[in-house]
Design an enzyme around this catalytic site. Structure first.
Site, PDB file in Angstrom:
ATOM      1  N   ARG A 241       0.847  -1.182   0.000  1.00 55.95           N
ATOM      2  CA  ARG A 241       0.000   0.000   0.000  1.00 55.95           C
ATOM      3  C   ARG A 241       0.888   1.240   0.000  1.00 55.95           C
ATOM      4  O   ARG A 241       1.921   1.289   0.675  1.00 55.95           O
ATOM      5  CB  ARG A 241      -0.930   0.027   1.220  1.00 55.95           C
ATOM      6  CG  ARG A 241      -2.061  -0.971   1.161  1.00 55.95           C
ATOM      7  CD  ARG A 241      -3.100  -0.597   0.117  1.00 55.95           C
ATOM      8  NE  ARG A 241      -4.212  -1.542   0.053  1.00 55.95           N
ATOM      9  CZ  ARG A 241      -4.249  -2.588  -0.765  1.00 55.95           C
ATOM     10  NH1 ARG A 241      -3.239  -2.837  -1.583  1.00 55.95           N
ATOM     11  NH2 ARG A 241      -5.299  -3.385  -0.764  1.00 55.95           N
ATOM     12  N   GLU A 270      -3.115   7.737  -6.199  1.00 55.75           N
ATOM     13  CA  GLU A 270      -2.978   6.917  -7.402  1.00 55.75           C
ATOM     14  C   GLU A 270      -3.923   7.440  -8.471  1.00 55.75           C
ATOM     15  O   GLU A 270      -5.128   7.501  -8.223  1.00 55.75           O
ATOM     16  CB  GLU A 270      -3.306   5.447  -7.100  1.00 55.75           C
ATOM     17  CG  GLU A 270      -2.290   4.794  -6.198  1.00 55.75           C
ATOM     18  CD  GLU A 270      -2.592   3.317  -5.922  1.00 55.75           C
ATOM     19  OE1 GLU A 270      -3.638   2.822  -6.393  1.00 55.75           O
ATOM     20  OE2 GLU A 270      -1.795   2.674  -5.226  1.00 55.75           O
ATOM     21  N   HIS A 289      -0.404   0.414 -10.151  1.00 57.14           N
ATOM     22  CA  HIS A 289      -1.142  -0.536  -9.305  1.00 57.14           C
ATOM     23  C   HIS A 289      -1.654  -1.704 -10.149  1.00 57.14           C
ATOM     24  O   HIS A 289      -2.853  -1.981 -10.198  1.00 57.14           O
ATOM     25  CB  HIS A 289      -2.299   0.151  -8.579  1.00 57.14           C
ATOM     26  CG  HIS A 289      -2.724  -0.586  -7.335  1.00 57.14           C
ATOM     27  ND1 HIS A 289      -3.272   0.036  -6.253  1.00 57.14           N
ATOM     28  CD2 HIS A 289      -2.685  -1.916  -7.000  1.00 57.14           C
ATOM     29  CE1 HIS A 289      -3.549  -0.846  -5.311  1.00 57.14           C
ATOM     30  NE2 HIS A 289      -3.199  -2.043  -5.748  1.00 57.14           N
TER      31      HIS A 289
END
Length: 324
Positions: A241, A270, A289
């Site tokens: 994370r 993000e 991601h």
């Protein structure tokens, strides 16, 4: 008699979406976008839902639970992490919380290895050379490092951490260390890994892979103090994370030679803005991601999330339920 409503906050991968579209026992209401749902649309959708299938980007907090249908029976998140969920409020409401463990272990471990190799072999700089049409073979420039006879450090020795070791060990590491809340002797013995305190791991590891969950204890764990303990040749990879790493301190460590390189699949926010210094830094490899982004894994995640949602709606045990 009306059917129970399942509200889904995003379009699912193709195979899982086909299954969702074919459901007949529930009325599916869905945001068909591939991007995060607008907050107001989420609040409207949950107001009449019997079950909610959400994503990591959907904050499940007091505002949402207050707006939710009083008869809401289940929350199913299409993720292994649930730091976006206020678990205390969900527990107080008496709702089961489904999640998707196990199915994304292999894909995320693969991505950890990908970033480790890209960072160690200076792939970002090499790709820039190719895209700019310059360079060629050089005996002395653009040299990276390899993992033979190096020390591997794993922060978080859960499923993903152990799968990462299984993949990286054949690269020839001479020592494997890990840190976790408690020693996992049986699992570590199989992987020839040694449990050590975090400061020792930071000081000795050549490659540090962050594989732990985001908690109050791990938030901002990697900061100026922890970077100062590392070797100047160390490489840091984060596929867990974004909030585990203080990005300003990471940038300072890269610019001042405290560490050699970094590979990040997760950031805050993000995505990072295109002009962010880490995006432009030659020794920081960034991915958007994609840790679980394979057809096999994302469909498995979505199908498990559907299973959890349907189970909750029809008062059955969830296949994968968070212990609240």
């Amino acid at each position: 008699m009306s059917r129970p409503v399942l509200f889904v906050t995003r379009e699912l991968p193709p195979q899982a979406q086909k299954r969702l579209d074919a459901l007949v026992d529930v009325e599916v209401r869905q945001s068909k976008s591939t991007k995060a749902i607008i907050r107001s649309d989420l609040l409207d959708g949950v107001a009449t839902a019997d079950g909610l299938l959400c994503m990591l980007s959907d904050k499940i907090d007091e505002e949402l639970l207050s707006a939710a249908n009083p008869l809401l029976k289940v929350i199913s998140t299409c993720s292994v992490g649930y730091d976006h969920v206020d678990t205390e409020l969900v527990k107080r409401r008496g709702l089961p919380l489904g999640y998707t463990p196990d199915v994304l272990t292999d894909a995320t471990a693969d991505t950890t290895v990908l970033l480790a190799l890209m960072a160690s072999r200076r792939a970002k700089e090499a790709l820039c050379i190719v895209h700019e049409g310059r360079g060629g073979f050089s005996l002395s420039t653009g040299l990276g490092t390899q993992f033979t006879n190096k020390t591997l450090g794993i922060v978080g020795f859960g499923r993903i951490g152990r799968a990462t070791v299984e993949r990286l060990a054949p690269f020839g590491f001479s020592k494997i260390m890990y840190t976790s809340r408690r020693p996992l002797h049986d699992e570590a013995r199989k992987l020839n890994a040694q449990h050590v305190p975090l400061p020792q791991l930071l000081a000795e590891a050549d490659l540090i892979c962050i594989c732990c969950p985001l908690t109050s204890e791990t938030t901002n764990m990697f900061n100026k103090d922890t970077f100062s303990l590392m070797k100047s040749t160390a490489i840091v990879v984060n596929t867990a994370r974004g909030a585990i790493v203080n990005q300003d301190d990471l940038l300072h460590a890269l610019e001042n030679g405290q560490i050699a390189a970094a590979g990040l699949d997760v950031t805050v926010p993000e995505p990072l803005p295109a002009d962010h210094p880490l995006v432009k830094h030659p020794r920081c490899v960034l991915l958007p991601h994609i840790g679980s982004a394979t057809e096999e894994t994302r469909n498995a995640m979505a199908n498990l999330a559907i299973d959890n949602a349907l189970a909750g709606i029809f008062d059955q045990p969830l296949k994968a339920e968070v212990e609240l």
